[in-house]
Design an enzyme around this catalytic site. Sequence first.
Site, PDB file in Angstrom:
ATOM      1  N   ARG A   7      -6.610 -74.982  -6.793  1.00  0.00           N
ATOM      2  CA  ARG A   7      -5.703 -74.377  -5.827  1.00  0.00           C
ATOM      3  C   ARG A   7      -5.546 -75.334  -4.662  1.00  0.00           C
ATOM      4  O   ARG A   7      -6.524 -75.895  -4.151  1.00  0.00           O
ATOM      5  CB  ARG A   7      -6.229 -73.014  -5.343  1.00  0.00           C
ATOM      6  CG  ARG A   7      -6.008 -71.900  -6.355  1.00  0.00           C
ATOM      7  CD  ARG A   7      -4.515 -71.619  -6.524  1.00  0.00           C
ATOM      8  NE  ARG A   7      -4.236 -70.583  -7.506  1.00  0.00           N
ATOM      9  CZ  ARG A   7      -3.979 -70.804  -8.794  1.00  0.00           C
ATOM     10  NH1 ARG A   7      -4.007 -72.037  -9.270  1.00  0.00           N
ATOM     11  NH2 ARG A   7      -3.699 -69.792  -9.609  1.00  0.00           N
ATOM     12  N   GLU A  41       3.637 -74.228  -1.861  1.00  0.00           N
ATOM     13  CA  GLU A  41       4.418 -74.605  -3.034  1.00  0.00           C
ATOM     14  C   GLU A  41       5.757 -73.878  -3.059  1.00  0.00           C
ATOM     15  O   GLU A  41       5.780 -72.662  -2.923  1.00  0.00           O
ATOM     16  CB  GLU A  41       3.629 -74.280  -4.308  1.00  0.00           C
ATOM     17  CG  GLU A  41       2.337 -75.074  -4.431  1.00  0.00           C
ATOM     18  CD  GLU A  41       1.584 -74.812  -5.726  1.00  0.00           C
ATOM     19  OE1 GLU A  41       2.027 -73.948  -6.517  1.00  0.00           O
ATOM     20  OE2 GLU A  41       0.566 -75.476  -5.961  1.00  0.00           O
ATOM     21  N   HIS A  45       2.584 -78.347 -10.164  1.00  0.00           N
ATOM     22  CA  HIS A  45       1.736 -77.259 -10.651  1.00  0.00           C
ATOM     23  C   HIS A  45       1.972 -76.993 -12.144  1.00  0.00           C
ATOM     24  O   HIS A  45       2.250 -75.863 -12.553  1.00  0.00           O
ATOM     25  CB  HIS A  45       1.988 -75.987  -9.833  1.00  0.00           C
ATOM     26  CG  HIS A  45       0.829 -75.026  -9.877  1.00  0.00           C
ATOM     27  ND1 HIS A  45       0.557 -74.143  -8.860  1.00  0.00           N
ATOM     28  CD2 HIS A  45      -0.121 -74.792 -10.822  1.00  0.00           C
ATOM     29  CE1 HIS A  45      -0.495 -73.403  -9.178  1.00  0.00           C
ATOM     30  NE2 HIS A  45      -0.922 -73.784 -10.368  1.00  0.00           N
TER      31      HIS A  45
END
Length: 339
Positions: free
Chosen positions: A246, A275, A293
Amino acid sequence: MSGRRAYAAPASVPPPDVAVVEDVWGEPFDALGTRLRVRREPGAWSDPRQLYEAAAGARALVVRNRTRVTGELLAALPRLALVARAGVGLDNIDVAAADARGVVVVAALGANATSVAEYTLGAALALARRTVPLDRRTRAGGWERDPVRELSGGTWGLLGLGATGLAVARAARALDMRVVAYDPYVRDDDPRLAEYGVRLAALDDTAAAADVLSVHLPATPATRGMVGARLLSLLPPGALLVSAGRGAAVDEEALADALAGGRLGGAALDVRAVEPPSRGRLEDLDNVLLTPHVAGITEQSQRRIARILAEDIERVLTGGAAAHAVGAVDRGREPPHDG
Protein backbone atom coordinates in the site's frame (compact mmCIF):
# COMPACT_ATOMS: atom_id res chain seq x y z
CA MET A 1 -24.65 8.28 1.82
CA SER A 2 -26.80 11.17 3.01
CA GLY A 3 -30.09 11.09 1.14
CA ARG A 4 -29.30 7.95 -0.82
CA ARG A 5 -32.24 6.01 0.54
CA ALA A 6 -34.37 8.21 -1.66
CA TYR A 7 -32.72 6.66 -4.73
CA ALA A 8 -34.19 3.51 -6.20
CA ALA A 9 -33.63 1.22 -9.13
CA PRO A 10 -36.33 1.36 -11.84
CA ALA A 11 -39.45 -0.41 -10.62
CA SER A 12 -39.51 -2.63 -13.73
CA VAL A 13 -36.09 -4.08 -12.92
CA PRO A 14 -36.03 -6.73 -10.16
CA PRO A 15 -33.29 -6.23 -7.57
CA PRO A 16 -30.15 -8.22 -8.26
CA ASP A 17 -28.82 -10.99 -6.12
CA VAL A 18 -25.31 -9.79 -6.96
CA ALA A 19 -24.19 -6.26 -7.90
CA VAL A 20 -20.75 -5.93 -9.53
CA VAL A 21 -19.77 -2.24 -9.35
CA GLU A 22 -16.16 -2.32 -10.56
CA ASP A 23 -14.19 -3.97 -13.36
CA VAL A 24 -14.47 -7.48 -11.98
CA TRP A 25 -15.60 -10.35 -14.18
CA GLY A 26 -14.68 -13.72 -15.61
CA GLU A 27 -16.17 -17.05 -16.58
CA PRO A 28 -17.14 -17.90 -12.98
CA PHE A 29 -19.41 -14.84 -12.92
CA ASP A 30 -20.93 -15.83 -16.28
CA ALA A 31 -21.74 -19.20 -14.74
CA LEU A 32 -23.04 -17.57 -11.55
CA GLY A 33 -25.37 -15.47 -13.68
CA THR A 34 -27.16 -18.60 -14.86
CA ARG A 35 -28.23 -19.33 -11.28
CA LEU A 36 -28.50 -15.90 -9.67
CA ARG A 37 -29.47 -12.43 -10.90
CA VAL A 38 -26.19 -10.60 -11.48
CA ARG A 39 -26.11 -6.89 -12.32
CA ARG A 40 -22.82 -5.67 -13.79
CA GLU A 41 -22.14 -1.92 -13.77
CA PRO A 42 -18.33 -1.61 -13.61
CA GLY A 43 -18.36 2.19 -13.47
CA ALA A 44 -20.94 2.54 -10.71
CA TRP A 45 -18.28 3.04 -8.03
CA SER A 46 -17.44 6.49 -9.41
CA ASP A 47 -20.80 8.13 -8.67
CA PRO A 48 -22.65 7.83 -5.33
CA ARG A 49 -26.11 7.86 -6.91
CA GLN A 50 -25.16 5.29 -9.55
CA LEU A 51 -23.51 3.11 -6.91
CA TYR A 52 -26.60 3.06 -4.76
CA GLU A 53 -28.93 2.40 -7.69
CA ALA A 54 -26.74 -0.45 -8.95
CA ALA A 55 -26.56 -2.06 -5.52
CA ALA A 56 -30.09 -1.33 -4.24
CA GLY A 57 -31.72 -4.55 -3.12
CA ALA A 58 -28.61 -6.65 -3.75
CA ARG A 59 -27.61 -9.43 -1.42
CA ALA A 60 -23.97 -9.44 -2.54
CA LEU A 61 -21.74 -6.54 -3.57
CA VAL A 62 -18.58 -7.13 -5.62
CA VAL A 63 -15.87 -4.46 -5.49
CA ARG A 64 -12.19 -4.02 -6.23
CA ASN A 65 -10.31 -1.18 -4.49
CA ARG A 66 -12.16 1.95 -5.63
CA THR A 67 -15.53 1.49 -3.97
CA ARG A 68 -15.66 2.87 -0.43
CA VAL A 69 -17.74 0.33 1.47
CA THR A 70 -18.57 2.48 4.48
CA GLY A 71 -20.91 1.91 7.38
CA GLU A 72 -23.25 4.40 5.76
CA LEU A 73 -23.36 2.45 2.51
CA LEU A 74 -23.94 -0.79 4.39
CA ALA A 75 -26.81 0.78 6.33
CA ALA A 76 -28.40 1.89 3.06
CA LEU A 77 -28.34 -1.67 1.70
CA PRO A 78 -30.39 -3.61 4.28
CA ARG A 79 -30.59 -6.84 2.22
CA LEU A 80 -26.84 -7.05 1.82
CA ALA A 81 -25.38 -10.29 3.17
CA LEU A 82 -21.90 -10.26 1.64
CA VAL A 83 -19.19 -7.96 0.27
CA ALA A 84 -16.72 -9.64 -2.07
CA ARG A 85 -13.36 -7.92 -2.56
CA ALA A 86 -11.55 -8.75 -5.82
CA GLY A 87 -8.06 -8.53 -4.39
CA VAL A 88 -6.83 -8.81 -0.84
CA GLY A 89 -6.46 -5.28 0.54
CA LEU A 90 -9.25 -4.32 2.90
CA ASP A 91 -8.55 -0.63 3.48
CA ASN A 92 -11.55 0.43 1.34
CA ILE A 93 -13.98 -1.68 3.38
CA ASP A 94 -15.19 -0.90 6.89
CA VAL A 95 -14.88 -4.48 8.09
CA ALA A 96 -15.92 -3.63 11.64
CA ALA A 97 -19.15 -2.05 10.38
CA ALA A 98 -19.79 -5.10 8.23
CA ASP A 99 -19.19 -7.37 11.22
CA ALA A 100 -21.62 -5.31 13.30
CA ARG A 101 -24.34 -5.68 10.66
CA GLY A 102 -23.69 -9.38 10.10
CA VAL A 103 -22.39 -8.80 6.57
CA VAL A 104 -19.76 -11.32 5.50
CA VAL A 105 -16.66 -9.88 3.85
CA VAL A 106 -14.72 -12.23 1.60
CA ALA A 107 -11.35 -11.67 -0.05
CA ALA A 108 -9.14 -14.02 -1.99
CA LEU A 109 -6.14 -13.82 0.34
CA GLY A 110 -3.06 -15.13 -1.45
CA ALA A 111 -4.73 -15.51 -4.84
CA ASN A 112 -2.51 -12.89 -6.45
CA ALA A 113 0.63 -13.53 -4.38
CA THR A 114 2.49 -15.13 -7.28
CA SER A 115 1.56 -12.24 -9.56
CA VAL A 116 2.81 -9.62 -7.10
CA ALA A 117 5.96 -11.63 -6.40
CA GLU A 118 6.78 -11.85 -10.11
CA TYR A 119 6.25 -8.12 -10.48
CA THR A 120 8.44 -7.40 -7.47
CA LEU A 121 11.29 -9.56 -8.70
CA GLY A 122 11.00 -8.18 -12.24
CA ALA A 123 11.00 -4.60 -11.00
CA ALA A 124 14.12 -5.18 -8.89
CA LEU A 125 15.90 -6.78 -11.85
CA ALA A 126 14.87 -3.91 -14.13
CA LEU A 127 16.24 -1.39 -11.64
CA ALA A 128 19.48 -3.30 -11.12
CA ARG A 129 20.08 -3.65 -14.86
CA ARG A 130 18.79 -0.12 -15.64
CA THR A 131 16.57 -1.69 -18.30
CA VAL A 132 14.09 1.15 -18.77
CA PRO A 133 16.54 4.10 -19.09
CA LEU A 134 18.83 2.04 -21.33
CA ASP A 135 15.88 1.15 -23.55
CA ARG A 136 14.96 4.83 -23.89
CA ARG A 137 18.51 5.86 -24.70
CA THR A 138 19.05 3.04 -27.18
CA ARG A 139 15.85 4.01 -29.01
CA ALA A 140 17.23 7.56 -29.19
CA GLY A 141 20.42 6.35 -30.85
CA GLY A 142 22.60 5.75 -27.82
CA TRP A 143 24.69 2.65 -27.19
CA GLU A 144 25.74 2.71 -23.53
CA ARG A 145 27.48 -0.43 -22.26
CA ASP A 146 28.52 0.54 -18.74
CA PRO A 147 28.52 -2.24 -16.12
CA VAL A 148 25.35 -2.67 -14.05
CA ARG A 149 24.81 -4.99 -11.08
CA GLU A 150 23.75 -8.51 -10.20
CA LEU A 151 21.33 -9.34 -7.42
CA SER A 152 22.69 -12.84 -6.89
CA GLY A 153 24.59 -13.20 -3.64
CA GLY A 154 22.97 -10.15 -2.05
CA THR A 155 20.34 -9.81 0.64
CA TRP A 156 16.63 -9.27 0.00
CA GLY A 157 14.72 -7.53 2.79
CA LEU A 158 10.99 -7.95 3.16
CA LEU A 159 8.59 -5.70 5.03
CA GLY A 160 5.59 -7.97 5.47
CA LEU A 161 5.70 -11.76 5.35
CA GLY A 162 2.19 -12.72 4.35
CA ALA A 163 1.42 -14.80 1.27
CA THR A 164 3.04 -12.25 -1.04
CA GLY A 165 6.16 -11.85 1.08
CA LEU A 166 6.65 -15.60 1.15
CA ALA A 167 6.25 -15.81 -2.63
CA VAL A 168 8.87 -13.06 -3.02
CA ALA A 169 11.17 -14.94 -0.63
CA ARG A 170 10.94 -18.03 -2.80
CA ALA A 171 11.80 -16.01 -5.90
CA ALA A 172 14.71 -14.24 -4.21
CA ARG A 173 16.12 -17.54 -2.98
CA ALA A 174 16.06 -18.78 -6.58
CA LEU A 175 18.49 -15.94 -7.34
CA ASP A 176 20.78 -17.23 -4.57
CA MET A 177 19.94 -14.28 -2.31
CA ARG A 178 19.71 -14.29 1.46
CA VAL A 179 16.26 -13.25 2.73
CA VAL A 180 15.56 -11.28 5.89
CA ALA A 181 12.09 -10.11 6.88
CA TYR A 182 10.26 -7.88 9.34
CA ASP A 183 6.73 -8.87 10.29
CA PRO A 184 5.46 -8.46 13.86
CA TYR A 185 2.65 -10.95 13.19
CA VAL A 186 4.99 -13.86 12.41
CA ARG A 187 6.37 -15.94 15.29
CA ASP A 188 10.00 -17.00 15.51
CA ASP A 189 8.95 -20.66 15.48
CA ASP A 190 6.77 -20.38 12.35
CA PRO A 191 7.74 -23.43 10.22
CA ARG A 192 7.45 -21.39 7.03
CA LEU A 193 10.63 -19.51 7.95
CA ALA A 194 12.74 -22.62 7.48
CA GLU A 195 10.71 -23.78 4.50
CA TYR A 196 11.27 -20.50 2.62
CA GLY A 197 14.75 -19.77 3.97
CA VAL A 198 13.77 -16.54 5.74
CA ARG A 199 15.40 -14.98 8.79
CA LEU A 200 13.17 -12.75 10.92
CA ALA A 201 14.71 -9.49 12.13
CA ALA A 202 13.76 -6.17 13.67
CA LEU A 203 12.64 -3.40 11.34
CA ASP A 204 15.90 -1.45 11.45
CA ASP A 205 18.02 -4.58 11.07
CA THR A 206 16.01 -5.67 8.05
CA ALA A 207 16.56 -2.32 6.34
CA ALA A 208 20.27 -2.21 7.21
CA ALA A 209 20.86 -5.64 5.63
CA ALA A 210 18.84 -5.16 2.45
CA ASP A 211 20.39 -4.73 -0.98
CA VAL A 212 16.77 -4.88 -2.14
CA LEU A 213 13.95 -3.89 0.19
CA SER A 214 10.43 -4.75 -0.93
CA VAL A 215 7.39 -3.39 0.87
CA HIS A 216 4.27 -5.55 1.22
CA LEU A 217 2.47 -3.74 4.03
CA PRO A 218 -1.21 -2.91 4.52
CA ALA A 219 -2.39 0.65 5.10
CA THR A 220 -2.78 1.02 8.88
CA PRO A 221 -1.91 3.78 11.34
CA ALA A 222 1.18 1.77 12.32
CA THR A 223 2.49 1.41 8.76
CA ARG A 224 1.68 4.88 7.42
CA GLY A 225 4.97 6.55 6.46
CA MET A 226 6.98 3.66 7.93
CA VAL A 227 9.40 3.82 5.02
CA GLY A 228 10.50 7.39 5.69
CA ALA A 229 13.74 9.34 5.91
CA ARG A 230 15.01 7.49 9.00
CA LEU A 231 14.45 3.99 7.63
CA LEU A 232 15.74 4.91 4.17
CA SER A 233 18.94 6.23 5.76
CA LEU A 234 19.59 2.74 7.16
CA LEU A 235 19.62 1.06 3.75
CA PRO A 236 23.04 0.27 2.30
CA PRO A 237 24.25 2.80 -0.30
CA GLY A 238 22.86 1.92 -3.73
CA ALA A 239 20.06 -0.24 -2.33
CA LEU A 240 16.88 -0.74 -4.35
CA LEU A 241 13.32 -0.26 -3.08
CA VAL A 242 10.19 -1.93 -4.48
CA SER A 243 6.79 -0.90 -3.09
CA ALA A 244 3.95 -3.28 -3.91
CA GLY A 245 1.72 -3.29 -0.82
CA ARG A 246 0.00 0.00 0.00
CA GLY A 247 1.38 3.35 -1.05
CA ALA A 248 0.74 5.01 2.30
CA ALA A 249 3.61 3.00 3.80
CA VAL A 250 6.19 5.01 1.83
CA ASP A 251 6.97 8.68 2.45
CA GLU A 252 7.34 9.73 -1.18
CA GLU A 253 9.10 13.03 -0.46
CA ALA A 254 11.68 11.28 1.70
CA LEU A 255 12.13 8.68 -1.02
CA ALA A 256 12.62 11.38 -3.66
CA ASP A 257 15.27 13.00 -1.44
CA ALA A 258 17.13 9.70 -1.04
CA LEU A 259 17.02 8.98 -4.77
CA ALA A 260 17.94 12.47 -5.92
CA GLY A 261 20.81 12.58 -3.44
CA GLY A 262 22.27 9.37 -4.84
CA ARG A 263 21.92 7.38 -1.61
CA LEU A 264 19.60 4.79 -3.21
CA GLY A 265 20.20 3.04 -6.51
CA GLY A 266 16.57 3.09 -7.60
CA ALA A 267 12.95 2.55 -6.65
CA ALA A 268 9.93 0.90 -8.23
CA LEU A 269 6.48 1.96 -7.03
CA ASP A 270 3.37 0.11 -8.13
CA VAL A 271 1.29 1.74 -5.39
CA ARG A 272 1.10 5.38 -4.38
CA ALA A 273 -0.10 7.39 -1.40
CA VAL A 274 -2.76 8.94 -3.65
CA GLU A 275 -4.02 7.04 -6.68
CA PRO A 276 -3.84 8.15 -9.37
CA PRO A 277 -1.04 10.48 -8.24
CA SER A 278 -0.33 14.03 -9.34
CA ARG A 279 2.95 14.56 -11.14
CA GLY A 280 5.77 15.18 -8.68
CA ARG A 281 9.48 14.73 -8.15
CA LEU A 282 9.49 10.95 -8.57
CA GLU A 283 8.20 11.23 -12.13
CA ASP A 284 11.27 13.23 -13.14
CA LEU A 285 13.90 10.82 -11.76
CA ASP A 286 15.67 8.44 -14.13
CA ASN A 287 16.16 5.75 -11.49
CA VAL A 288 12.44 5.33 -10.72
CA LEU A 289 10.04 2.80 -12.24
CA LEU A 290 6.34 3.68 -11.88
CA THR A 291 3.37 1.45 -12.66
CA PRO A 292 -0.39 1.96 -12.04
CA HIS A 293 -1.16 -0.54 -9.23
CA VAL A 294 -1.04 -3.55 -11.53
CA ALA A 295 1.34 -5.92 -9.71
CA GLY A 296 -1.44 -8.29 -8.74
CA ILE A 297 -3.43 -8.05 -11.98
CA THR A 298 -2.58 -10.94 -14.26
CA GLU A 299 -4.89 -13.13 -16.30
CA GLN A 300 -4.17 -16.05 -14.00
CA SER A 301 -4.73 -14.17 -10.74
CA GLN A 302 -7.98 -12.67 -11.97
CA ARG A 303 -9.29 -16.10 -12.90
CA ARG A 304 -8.38 -17.40 -9.44
CA ILE A 305 -10.00 -14.43 -7.73
CA ALA A 306 -13.19 -14.62 -9.82
CA ARG A 307 -13.55 -18.32 -9.02
CA ILE A 308 -13.03 -17.82 -5.28
CA LEU A 309 -15.49 -14.92 -5.08
CA ALA A 310 -18.18 -16.55 -7.22
CA GLU A 311 -18.02 -19.73 -5.16
CA ASP A 312 -18.26 -17.87 -1.85
CA ILE A 313 -21.10 -15.66 -3.09
CA GLU A 314 -23.12 -18.72 -4.06
CA ARG A 315 -22.33 -20.46 -0.78
CA VAL A 316 -23.50 -17.54 1.34
CA LEU A 317 -26.57 -16.67 -0.72
CA THR A 318 -27.74 -20.29 -0.62
CA GLY A 319 -27.34 -20.55 3.16
CA GLY A 320 -23.81 -21.89 3.42
CA ALA A 321 -20.63 -20.52 4.99
CA ALA A 322 -17.96 -18.59 3.10
CA ALA A 323 -14.63 -20.34 2.69
CA HIS A 324 -12.68 -17.07 2.43
CA ALA A 325 -14.31 -14.83 5.03
CA VAL A 326 -12.11 -12.15 6.56
CA GLY A 327 -12.59 -9.77 9.47
CA ALA A 328 -10.75 -7.41 11.74
CA VAL A 329 -9.06 -10.25 13.65
CA ASP A 330 -8.03 -12.14 10.52
CA ARG A 331 -6.81 -8.91 8.90
CA GLY A 332 -4.54 -8.23 11.85
CA ARG A 333 -3.13 -11.74 11.79
CA GLU A 334 -2.54 -11.85 8.02
CA PRO A 335 -2.01 -8.32 6.68
CA PRO A 336 -3.31 -7.73 3.13
CA HIS A 337 -0.61 -7.37 0.47
CA ASP A 338 -2.39 -6.80 -2.91
CA GLY A 339 -3.35 -4.86 -5.73
